[in-house]
Each structure stands twice: as structure tokens, then as C-alpha cells.
Design an enzyme around this catalytic site. Sequence first.
Site, PDB file in Angstrom:
ATOM      1  N   THR A 133       0.828  -1.203   0.000  1.00  0.00           N
ATOM      2  CA  THR A 133       0.000   0.000   0.000  1.00  0.00           C
ATOM      3  C   THR A 133       0.864   1.254   0.000  1.00  0.00           C
ATOM      4  O   THR A 133       2.021   1.216   0.436  1.00  0.00           O
ATOM      5  CB  THR A 133      -0.882  -0.010   1.267  1.00  0.00           C
ATOM      6  OG1 THR A 133      -1.445   1.273   1.471  1.00  0.00           O
ATOM      7  CG2 THR A 133      -0.078  -0.370   2.515  1.00  0.00           C
ATOM      8  N   GLU A 135       0.262   3.538   1.989  1.00  0.00           N
ATOM      9  CA  GLU A 135       0.186   4.040   3.372  1.00  0.00           C
ATOM     10  C   GLU A 135       1.514   3.853   4.108  1.00  0.00           C
ATOM     11  O   GLU A 135       1.741   4.475   5.141  1.00  0.00           O
ATOM     12  CB  GLU A 135      -0.971   3.374   4.123  1.00  0.00           C
ATOM     13  CG  GLU A 135      -2.283   3.598   3.403  1.00  0.00           C
ATOM     14  CD  GLU A 135      -3.535   3.257   4.202  1.00  0.00           C
ATOM     15  OE1 GLU A 135      -3.477   3.247   5.436  1.00  0.00           O
ATOM     16  OE2 GLU A 135      -4.565   3.009   3.556  1.00  0.00           O
ATOM     17  N   TYR A 158      -1.735  -0.846  10.997  1.00  0.00           N
ATOM     18  CA  TYR A 158      -1.846  -1.492   9.681  1.00  0.00           C
ATOM     19  C   TYR A 158      -0.670  -1.133   8.794  1.00  0.00           C
ATOM     20  O   TYR A 158       0.025  -2.015   8.265  1.00  0.00           O
ATOM     21  CB  TYR A 158      -3.167  -1.090   9.003  1.00  0.00           C
ATOM     22  CG  TYR A 158      -3.177  -1.359   7.509  1.00  0.00           C
ATOM     23  CD1 TYR A 158      -3.166  -2.668   7.019  1.00  0.00           C
ATOM     24  CD2 TYR A 158      -3.177  -0.317   6.577  1.00  0.00           C
ATOM     25  CE1 TYR A 158      -3.149  -2.927   5.653  1.00  0.00           C
ATOM     26  CE2 TYR A 158      -3.173  -0.564   5.211  1.00  0.00           C
ATOM     27  CZ  TYR A 158      -3.161  -1.863   4.750  1.00  0.00           C
ATOM     28  OH  TYR A 158      -3.142  -2.125   3.401  1.00  0.00           O
TER      29      TYR A 158
END
Length: 351
Positions: A133, A135, A158
Amino acid sequence: MRVMVTGGAGFIGSALVRHLVGTVGADVLNIDKLTYAGNLASLSSVENAANYRFLRADICDRAAMQEAFASFRPEIVMHLAAESHVDRSISGAGDFIQTNIVGTFSLLDAARGYWDGLEAEAKSAFRFLHVSTDEVYGSLGDDGLFEEVTAYDPSSPYSASKAASDHLAIAWHRTYGLPVVVSNCSNNYGPFHFPEKLIPLMILNALEGKPLPVYGNGANIRDWLYVEDHARALFTIASRGRPGEKYNVGGRNERRNIEVVERICAILDSVFPGKEAHSRLITNVTDRPGHDARYAIDATKLETELGWKAEENFDSGIEKTVRWYLDNEWWWRPLRDNVYSGERLGTFKGR
Ligand code: NAD
Ligand code: TYD
């Protein structure tokens, strides 16, 4: 071509499996534990195809992974299995550490053992795509884009667990020579999206006349990519990406959260009109702890080196998505009734 997919019963994994089985024509083994987020109903269009098979297993189970490698003999591995929801990672990080970090280690090591025993030609053609990701890069200010060389700076349990798994994947390449490629993608949306994430949650709450909880002031920005564009990108990267490299995936569709929610309301006003505008349901709620302000991807490397381009823009993709949820209650109703009904996740005492 034999492709092992992990997490193929999830949102992106199921789009990828449908693409591989239906369009590419690959032989696919889908390995999935079927957590709350795994749903075989998302694969009903391919479940009887001769080139598709399913194995229910946990990627943390090393013996099961070794057995799967030995019997299926994959040429490509596409690793998507993960715990994926930021709010759930805030409520409890244990499963994220276990699946995203320990599970990725278990799969990498099983892959390495199998790959070590291959003949030279098969060994050099083998690819392990680790799907991650944007992120992991943390939060952007008003300007700039995430590039493949941007330093990792994850904010949530996460994203920290995904960052750890990315480092493991690259280390297995640098240390053991395993032909690993890593992809880092922006926020996905589209059909079969579990209704805990922003877009499907807002669509279903609006359909049911429930509040639309916007965290903080709704000014946080995400860069949206239609899931089928991502599935194509993943196969492109797995089959033609260079080992040891990372590729960013994104569609240049930055939107503030509040704009996304207002757009969903406007589409519903036209295709599912009520007495009052759906936007009356928008409710500002306490912000998410550690909420990243802005994500935005520079996908130039993937576009120029491998020739991939997003086909869907946000305006066409979001309309298609809203219509899909209207037409496919058979898919989401059991999830809303039996798995997750939309209550707030990711808050804790003191915040
Ligand atoms: P998802 O939560 O919809 O699906 C995850 C799947 O993994 C489920 O089918 C689940 O049953 C399976 N799974 C979980 N733990 C497992 C385990 N221990 N063993 C085997 N299977 C297990 O997730 P998604 O949104 O489809 O994301 C897929 C991948 O893409 C993840 O690695 C995620 O980090 C990454 N990603 C997601 C997004 C996004 O916007 N959703 C964006 C970029 C990258
Ligand atoms: P989400 O779909 O959880 O994806 P991610 O956190 O991985 O980006 O959330 C997308 C954005 O929407 C994020 O800024 C948080 C926000 N959000 C809300 O405002 N309300 C909600 O109910 C949810 C689930 C998310």
C-alpha cells in the site's frame, strides 16, 4: 502459466482472480483463510472454471504453504493476503502483526525453499509479487507525490505492519536472491468491496437512511483507483516487473473525503431518489487517531517502464460502483446482517 494468489477471496484478490482466470487464462490456485473479509461469493463467476482452484489455508501455516508450493508448482506468486482495515488495526493490532508480518515471512520462506530446488531457467523466470500500500509512506502535506524512493514513515498499526512486510520481501531478494517485486498502491474502490471501508460503507448507510460518519472535518485526501485497473497493474508488474524493484500504482484521482461522500449522495439522489437529499445524512464524527492527511501516488515508473495506464477515472468509476451496490444486494446483505453492520471501529478510551 501457473499463478498462486494469496488472499484471493478478498476485495482486490477476487478482482485479480477474476482477471487471471477470465481474461489472462492462467491456471490459478487461490489460497485464503476466509477471515471476516474473505468471501467466496465474490468468486462465483469463476468458481467452476477448469483453470481455477481454491485452498482454504492460513499463510502463517508453513507446512501448508510448503505443501501448496510442492503440489501446485507456481511460476508466479501474487501475495495479497492481509488484514487490511486501518480502523480494525487501531482497535487491535495482533492479527495484523500475525498475518501481515509473520504470514509474509512464512510465505517468503516457503517460496524460497521451493525456488531453491528449481532448474536454472524456471528459477530465473520465477516471480514473487508482494502487494502493498501507499500508506507505508506516511502522510503528505499539500504538495508532492509518493515516489518509489520516498522514505517509509507509517502511521497506523496497519501501515506499520505492511511496511515491515515490504522490508522482509525486499530483504529476501537482496539476501537470498528470490525474484521479489513489490507494488505500492493507493486506495482502491469498486464492486465486491467489504462495507467497512469509506466508499461501500457510505453507499450502504445512505441506502438505509443511516448517518454517514465523516472523520474530523472531511478534508483528508485519498488517491482513488478502480479495483479492476489495479488487478491489471498487478499482473503487469508480476509478469514484467524487474526483480528487486518497487512499483507505485495509482490513478491520479485525489479527492477530499467530504467530496467523495457528497458525490455518492448526488449519484444516489439521481438513481435512488428519496424525499430529501442524501447529503442530509452526512455527520462529522471524532477523527481517527493518527489520521494521515493526504496520500497521492506518482505512477510514472509503472506507466513508462511497463506501459500500464488506469482506464477508469473517478467520476465514471464511482458511478459504476454505486450502481453495482444497488444491483447486488445478494452480495452485501448477508455481510451487513451477519458480519459487520457498520458500527464505528478504531476508537479507544481517551480519544
Ligand atoms: P481484504 O481485507 O478485502 O482481503 C484480504 C483477504 O486476505 C481476505 O480474503 C482474507 O480472508 C485473506 N486473509 C487474511 N488473513 C489471512 C491469512 N492469515 N491467511 C490467508 N488468507 C488470509 O483486503 P484487500 O483490500 O483486498 O487488500 C488486498 C491486499 O492489497 C492487502 O495486502 C492490502 O494491504 C493491499 N492493498 C489494499 C488497498 C485497498 O485500498 N484496499 C490498497 C493498496 C494495497
Ligand atoms: P478507509 O476506507 O478506511 O481507507 P484508508 O484508511 O486505508 O485510507 O478510509 C478512507 C478515508 O475515509 C480515510 O481518510 C478515513 C475516512 N473515513 C471516514 O471519514 N469515515 C468512515 O466511516 C471511514 C471508514 C473512513
